[in-house]
Design an enzyme around this catalytic site. Structure first.
Site, short mmCIF file in Angstrom:
data_model
loop_
_atom_site.label_atom_id
_atom_site.label_comp_id
_atom_site.label_asym_id
_atom_site.label_seq_id
_atom_site.Cartn_x
_atom_site.Cartn_y
_atom_site.Cartn_z
NE ARG A 47 13.12 -0.30 -7.49
CZ ARG A 47 12.02 -0.21 -6.80
NH1 ARG A 47 11.06 0.62 -7.19
NH2 ARG A 47 11.88 -0.89 -5.70
CG HIS A 81 1.75 -1.82 -5.01
ND1 HIS A 81 2.72 -1.11 -4.36
CD2 HIS A 81 0.67 -1.84 -4.19
CE1 HIS A 81 2.25 -0.74 -3.18
NE2 HIS A 81 1.01 -1.15 -3.06
CB ILE A 82 4.76 -1.34 -11.18
CG1 ILE A 82 4.55 0.18 -11.27
CG2 ILE A 82 5.24 -1.92 -12.51
CD1 ILE A 82 5.83 0.99 -11.34
CB SER A 83 5.88 -5.78 -9.05
OG SER A 83 5.81 -5.45 -7.68
CD GLU A 113 -1.26 0.58 -1.22
OE1 GLU A 113 -1.49 1.30 -0.23
OE2 GLU A 113 -0.85 -0.60 -1.14
CG HIS A 168 5.81 -3.49 1.84
ND1 HIS A 168 4.66 -3.97 1.24
CD2 HIS A 168 6.67 -3.22 0.81
CE1 HIS A 168 4.84 -4.03 -0.07
NE2 HIS A 168 6.05 -3.57 -0.35
CG ASN A 227 3.84 2.43 -6.36
OD1 ASN A 227 4.10 1.93 -5.27
ND2 ASN A 227 4.24 1.91 -7.51
N PRO A 231 9.72 5.90 -2.88
CG PRO A 231 10.45 4.90 -0.92
CD PRO A 231 9.32 5.67 -1.49
CG ASN A 232 14.37 2.91 -4.29
OD1 ASN A 232 15.45 3.50 -4.33
ND2 ASN A 232 13.95 2.29 -3.20
CG ASP A 255 -1.60 7.49 11.37
OD1 ASP A 255 -2.47 6.61 11.24
OD2 ASP A 255 -0.81 7.54 12.35
CB ALA A 291 10.03 0.05 0.24
NE ARG A 296 8.73 -8.20 -6.32
CZ ARG A 296 9.18 -6.94 -6.27
NH1 ARG A 296 8.32 -5.94 -6.38
NH2 ARG A 296 10.45 -6.70 -6.11
CE1 TYR A 321 8.59 -2.79 -8.83
CE2 TYR A 321 10.99 -3.00 -8.80
CZ TYR A 321 9.78 -3.06 -8.15
OH TYR A 321 9.73 -3.40 -6.82
C1 DQA Z 1 6.19 -1.49 -5.67
C2 DQA Z 1 6.30 -2.78 -4.84
C3 DQA Z 1 7.06 -2.53 -3.55
O1 DQA Z 1 7.16 -3.73 -2.80
C4 DQA Z 1 8.46 -2.05 -3.85
O2 DQA Z 1 9.14 -1.74 -2.65
C5 DQA Z 1 8.49 -0.90 -4.80
C6 DQA Z 1 7.55 -0.87 -5.91
C7 DQA Z 1 5.53 -1.74 -7.02
O3 DQA Z 1 5.14 -0.76 -7.65
O4 DQA Z 1 5.43 -2.87 -7.48
O5 DQA Z 1 9.35 -0.04 -4.70
O6 DQA Z 1 5.38 -0.57 -4.95
#
Ligand code: DQA
Length: 143
Positions: free
Chosen positions: A17, A99-101, A97, A79, A73, A9-10, A86, A76, A106, A22
């Site tokens: 965003r 994550h960009i950030s 896995e 978490h 990725n 998502p997002n 599963d 959210a 954080r 990001y």
């Molecule tokens: C994220 C980190 C997550 O905490 C966040 O909810 C995202 C992006 C990242 O790529 O850094 O949407 O997965």
């Protein structure tokens, strides 16, 4: 190798965003960068992005027997989605896995990944390059 790149998502809003976190590059730019890296390494990459948990789970199920590796990725969902955990465990496709950030630096809830235990590795804090680094893990023979 055949890669499936799953973004949660997002992440379709990359570039617009929270660019301070990001970056200012779009989701399309991310896909272009990954596609070029795959092609340079004699591989292919398909892309799936969804803002819906069930759709992501369906994409993981459909990857079984089709792809050599998943780069995910879960955004959210990382978490708190035991359902994605599963799903990753249920299929015979290794996942990495990304994550960009820097999720460790954080809010405290972001430091926890419930999905990472189903993955062969986790990378964060490398921006878009993290996706390429995860691909390299598999391209260099990681399983
Ligand atoms: C994220 C980190 C997550 O905490 C966040 O909810 C995202 C992006 C990242 O790529 O850094 O949407 O997965």
């Amino acid at each position: 190798m055949k890669f499936l790149i799953i973004n949660g998502p997002n992440l379709n809003l990359l570039g617009r965003r929270e660019p301070d976190i990001y970056g200012d590059q779009s989701y399309e730019a991310l896909c272009r960068m990954i596609r070029e890296h795959a092609e340079q390494n004699g591989s292919t990459a398909d892309f799936f992005q969804s803002n819906h948990e069930g759709a992501i789970i369906d994409a993981i199920h459909a990857a079984d027997g089709v792809y050599d590796a998943i780069i995910i990725n879960p955004a959210a969902y990382t978490h708190y989605s035991y359902a994605i955990l599963d799903a990753l465990k249920a299929v015979d496709v290794p996942a990495y896995e990304v994550h960009i950030s820097h999720i460790d630096e954080r809010e405290s809830f972001r430091a926890i990944s419930v999905t990472a235990p189903a993955c062969v590795g986790q990378l964060y804090g490398h921006g878009f390059d993290g996706y390429l680094m995860a691909m390299d893990y598999f391209l260099e023979g990681g399983k």
